[in-house]
Motif scaffolding. Structure first.
Motif, PDB file in Angstrom:
ATOM      1  N   GLU A 142    -128.236  31.476  17.203  1.00  0.00           N
ATOM      2  CA  GLU A 142    -127.130  32.292  16.670  1.00  0.00           C
ATOM      3  C   GLU A 142    -126.296  31.712  15.531  1.00  0.00           C
ATOM      4  O   GLU A 142    -126.051  32.630  14.491  1.00  0.00           O
ATOM      5  N   LYS A 143    -126.169  30.421  15.699  1.00  0.00           N
ATOM      6  CA  LYS A 143    -125.237  29.770  14.703  1.00  0.00           C
ATOM      7  C   LYS A 143    -126.075  29.363  13.221  1.00  0.00           C
ATOM      8  O   LYS A 143    -125.642  29.676  12.235  1.00  0.00           O
ATOM      9  N   PHE A 144    -127.350  28.830  13.671  1.00  0.00           N
ATOM     10  CA  PHE A 144    -127.908  28.244  12.469  1.00  0.00           C
ATOM     11  C   PHE A 144    -129.302  29.254  11.907  1.00  0.00           C
ATOM     12  O   PHE A 144    -129.819  28.557  10.904  1.00  0.00           O
ATOM     13  N   TRP A 145    -129.613  30.281  12.611  1.00  0.00           N
ATOM     14  CA  TRP A 145    -130.679  31.071  12.231  1.00  0.00           C
ATOM     15  C   TRP A 145    -130.258  32.193  11.227  1.00  0.00           C
ATOM     16  O   TRP A 145    -129.338  32.668  11.713  1.00  0.00           O
ATOM     17  N   PRO A 146    -130.775  32.528  10.148  1.00  0.00           N
ATOM     18  CA  PRO A 146    -131.896  31.940   9.447  1.00  0.00           C
ATOM     19  C   PRO A 146    -131.387  30.441   8.995  1.00  0.00           C
ATOM     20  O   PRO A 146    -130.447  30.431   8.529  1.00  0.00           O
ATOM     21  N   GLY A 147    -132.152  29.319   9.249  1.00  0.00           N
ATOM     22  CA  GLY A 147    -131.735  28.099   8.592  1.00  0.00           C
ATOM     23  C   GLY A 147    -132.447  26.898   9.011  1.00  0.00           C
ATOM     24  O   GLY A 147    -133.709  27.214   9.938  1.00  0.00           O
ATOM     25  N   PRO A 148    -132.190  25.658   8.518  1.00  0.00           N
ATOM     26  CA  PRO A 148    -133.267  24.683   8.889  1.00  0.00           C
ATOM     27  C   PRO A 148    -133.172  23.882  10.193  1.00  0.00           C
ATOM     28  O   PRO A 148    -132.844  22.791  10.279  1.00  0.00           O
ATOM     29  N   LEU A 149    -133.045  24.906  11.283  1.00  0.00           N
ATOM     30  CA  LEU A 149    -133.251  24.324  12.675  1.00  0.00           C
ATOM     31  C   LEU A 149    -134.443  24.727  13.578  1.00  0.00           C
ATOM     32  O   LEU A 149    -134.742  25.961  13.318  1.00  0.00           O
ATOM     33  N   THR A 150    -135.187  23.858  13.814  1.00  0.00           N
ATOM     34  CA  THR A 150    -136.353  24.257  14.683  1.00  0.00           C
ATOM     35  C   THR A 150    -135.990  23.871  16.214  1.00  0.00           C
ATOM     36  O   THR A 150    -135.588  22.780  16.534  1.00  0.00           O
ATOM     37  N   ILE A 151    -136.276  24.934  16.948  1.00  0.00           N
ATOM     38  CA  ILE A 151    -136.167  24.788  18.513  1.00  0.00           C
ATOM     39  C   ILE A 151    -137.403  24.615  19.105  1.00  0.00           C
ATOM     40  O   ILE A 151    -138.205  25.675  19.218  1.00  0.00           O
ATOM     41  N   VAL A 152    -137.517  23.766  19.946  1.00  0.00           N
ATOM     42  CA  VAL A 152    -138.757  23.576  21.010  1.00  0.00           C
ATOM     43  C   VAL A 152    -138.460  24.051  22.274  1.00  0.00           C
ATOM     44  O   VAL A 152    -137.401  23.484  22.874  1.00  0.00           O
ATOM     45  N   LEU A 153    -139.218  24.980  22.739  1.00  0.00           N
ATOM     46  CA  LEU A 153    -138.793  25.843  24.281  1.00  0.00           C
ATOM     47  C   LEU A 153    -140.312  25.882  24.958  1.00  0.00           C
ATOM     48  O   LEU A 153    -141.357  25.808  24.223  1.00  0.00           O
ATOM     49  N   LYS A 154    -140.209  26.295  26.154  1.00  0.00           N
ATOM     50  CA  LYS A 154    -141.446  26.289  26.822  1.00  0.00           C
ATOM     51  C   LYS A 154    -141.837  27.697  26.243  1.00  0.00           C
ATOM     52  O   LYS A 154    -141.451  28.594  25.875  1.00  0.00           O
ATOM     53  N   ILE A 160    -121.233  22.612  18.352  1.00  0.00           N
ATOM     54  CA  ILE A 160    -121.320  23.978  18.909  1.00  0.00           C
ATOM     55  C   ILE A 160    -121.917  23.768  20.429  1.00  0.00           C
ATOM     56  O   ILE A 160    -121.264  24.420  21.159  1.00  0.00           O
ATOM     57  N   ILE A 161    -122.602  22.545  20.784  1.00  0.00           N
ATOM     58  CA  ILE A 161    -123.013  22.482  22.141  1.00  0.00           C
ATOM     59  C   ILE A 161    -122.808  21.190  22.716  1.00  0.00           C
ATOM     60  O   ILE A 161    -123.356  20.840  23.960  1.00  0.00           O
ATOM     61  N   GLY A 162    -121.854  20.439  21.995  1.00  0.00           N
ATOM     62  CA  GLY A 162    -121.673  19.391  22.861  1.00  0.00           C
ATOM     63  C   GLY A 162    -122.888  17.960  22.491  1.00  0.00           C
ATOM     64  O   GLY A 162    -123.771  18.157  21.684  1.00  0.00           O
ATOM     65  N   LYS A 163    -122.415  16.885  23.046  1.00  0.00           N
ATOM     66  CA  LYS A 163    -123.267  15.705  22.787  1.00  0.00           C
ATOM     67  C   LYS A 163    -124.772  15.968  23.115  1.00  0.00           C
ATOM     68  O   LYS A 163    -125.116  16.819  24.089  1.00  0.00           O
ATOM     69  N   VAL A 164    -125.635  15.453  22.316  1.00  0.00           N
ATOM     70  CA  VAL A 164    -127.132  15.681  22.471  1.00  0.00           C
ATOM     71  C   VAL A 164    -127.679  14.316  22.400  1.00  0.00           C
ATOM     72  O   VAL A 164    -127.219  13.316  21.743  1.00  0.00           O
ATOM     73  N   LYS A 165    -128.824  14.071  23.087  1.00  0.00           N
ATOM     74  CA  LYS A 165    -129.576  12.982  22.839  1.00  0.00           C
ATOM     75  C   LYS A 165    -130.336  12.873  21.786  1.00  0.00           C
ATOM     76  O   LYS A 165    -130.796  13.909  21.355  1.00  0.00           O
TER      77      LYS A 165
END
Ligand code: TXA
Ligand code: MG
Length: 323
Positions: free
Chosen positions: A82-94, A199-204
């Motif tokens: 919601e925050k970054f699309w459309p935009g340079p973020l790709t999300i990998v999901l099941k 937006i979502i806190g600490k990420v690995k």
């Protein structure tokens, strides 16, 4: 025989016929095909000479459509979309069942993104399928950020390049995966870690030395390689060491000029020290340096924050040595 232009109807008809079209995005140009047509998707791998186990990103123009391609959409992933699309973020999901394993390299996950480019969004709206697309470069080479870059490397293999001008971000999307709901950065790119963590806190962050069994081919050592040998790190030290004739050195710097090196062999990525501008100029500048009559490219290490991390990541992969 290829053509370059802005005819999205023509692009759509080529894609419907099961062929590939090069599309502009805000990050880099993509070599696209109907993600629902396995024969069309195979053409991408053949043209790029890319190993089949290397999964492709599925591009769409709407969140509602993307929801059909995934089996689940964790809350944090939703917030990022919601925050970054459309935009340079790709999300990998099941992945859901409608996404074929030819697209995902046999994985049970799918990489999805809504690109931020008006021509490609308009094209996607004409289509009743999403577009699978990797960067439009031969496997292992620098990604293209202009139609001319694509023509130089793949012009004889494609029918149509949709011309969207120079890519505004100029570096590939950031990739974030959600495995057991735990977000993990798989590739640095056009959205900074700082912005994601806000937006979502600490990420690995996936260990970049992970080369044996790469999930992302950006993790293969030879990636982004220019033809000239590239040495990456502390420019002052490299120059002082005196291993190369100064007139045969090309420089890629953030904003500094080096008096002992011919000015015409130096490219400064951002005179105002703006990391976004520097990222936008990176790939085109590497190509320009590659065309000079030099023996080596010395590239400066960038500040390790915001898009500087993505720049350092690409330069590390492009480099033969590090100082
Ligand atoms: O900005 C971009 O991301 C550009 C434009 C065209 O959208 N695309 C791009 O695609 O850079 P490509 O194929 O050059 O890099 C995509 C990366 C690859 O490293 C691939 O392994 C990774 O995404 N990837 C794709 N699907 C994946 C999956 N299911 N799991 C993990 N990584 C995946
Ligand atoms: Mg690529």
């Amino acid at each position: 025989m290829f053509r370059t232009g802005t005819d999205i109807e023509l692009a759509a008809s080529i894609l419907r016929s099961g062929d590939v079209v090069v599309i502009p995005t805000e990050t880099v140009y993509g070599l696209s095909a109907n993600a629902f047509n396995p024969e069309a998707v195979k053409k991408i791998f053949a043209i790029k000479k890319r190993p089949l186990f290397n999964p492709l990103i599925v591009h769409s123009d709407s969140l509602t459509k993307v929801e059909q391609y995934v089996a689940e959409f964790p809350l944090k992933a939703k917030k990022l979309s919601e925050k970054f699309w459309p935009g340079p973020l790709t999300i990998v999901l099941k992945k859901s069942n409608i996404i074929s394993e030819i697209v995902t390299g046999g994985n049970s996950t799918v990489a999805v993104r809504i690109p931020n480019h008006p021509l490609t969004i308009a094209l996607l709206k004409l289509l009743d399928f999403p577009l699978a697309a990797p960067s439009a470069n031969p496997f292992g080479f620098i990604s293209p950020t202009t139609p001319q870059h694509v023509e130089e490397q793949l012009g004889d293999k494609i029918k149509y390049i949709l011309d969207g001008g120079k890519c505004m971000v100029g570096i590939e999307s950031t990739i974030i995966g959600f495995f057991e709901d735990e977000p993990e950065i798989l590739r640095f790119g056009g959205i900074s870690i700082e912005d994601i963590e806000a937006i979502i806190g600490k990420v690995k962050i996936k260990n970049n030395d992970f080369l044996e069994n790469p999930i992302a081919p950006g993790q293969l050592k030879s990636h982004y390689a220019p033809k000239h040998k590239l040495i990456f790190g502390d420019l002052e030290k490299m120059i002082k060491k005196g291993d190369y004739n100064p007139v045969k050195i090309g420089i890629l710097s953030f904003s500094n000029l080096y008096p002992m090196i011919p000015q015409e062999n130096q490219i400064r990525l951002s005179k105002n020290l703006d990391l976004n501008e520097a990222a936008g100029n990176l790939f085109d500048s590497l190509r320009k340096l590659d065309k000079l009559d030099i023996e080596v490219i010395f590239a400066e290490e960038f500040p390790n924050r915001e898009l500087g991390r993505a720049i350092n990541d690409r330069l590390t992969r492009a480099s033969a040595e590090r100082y």
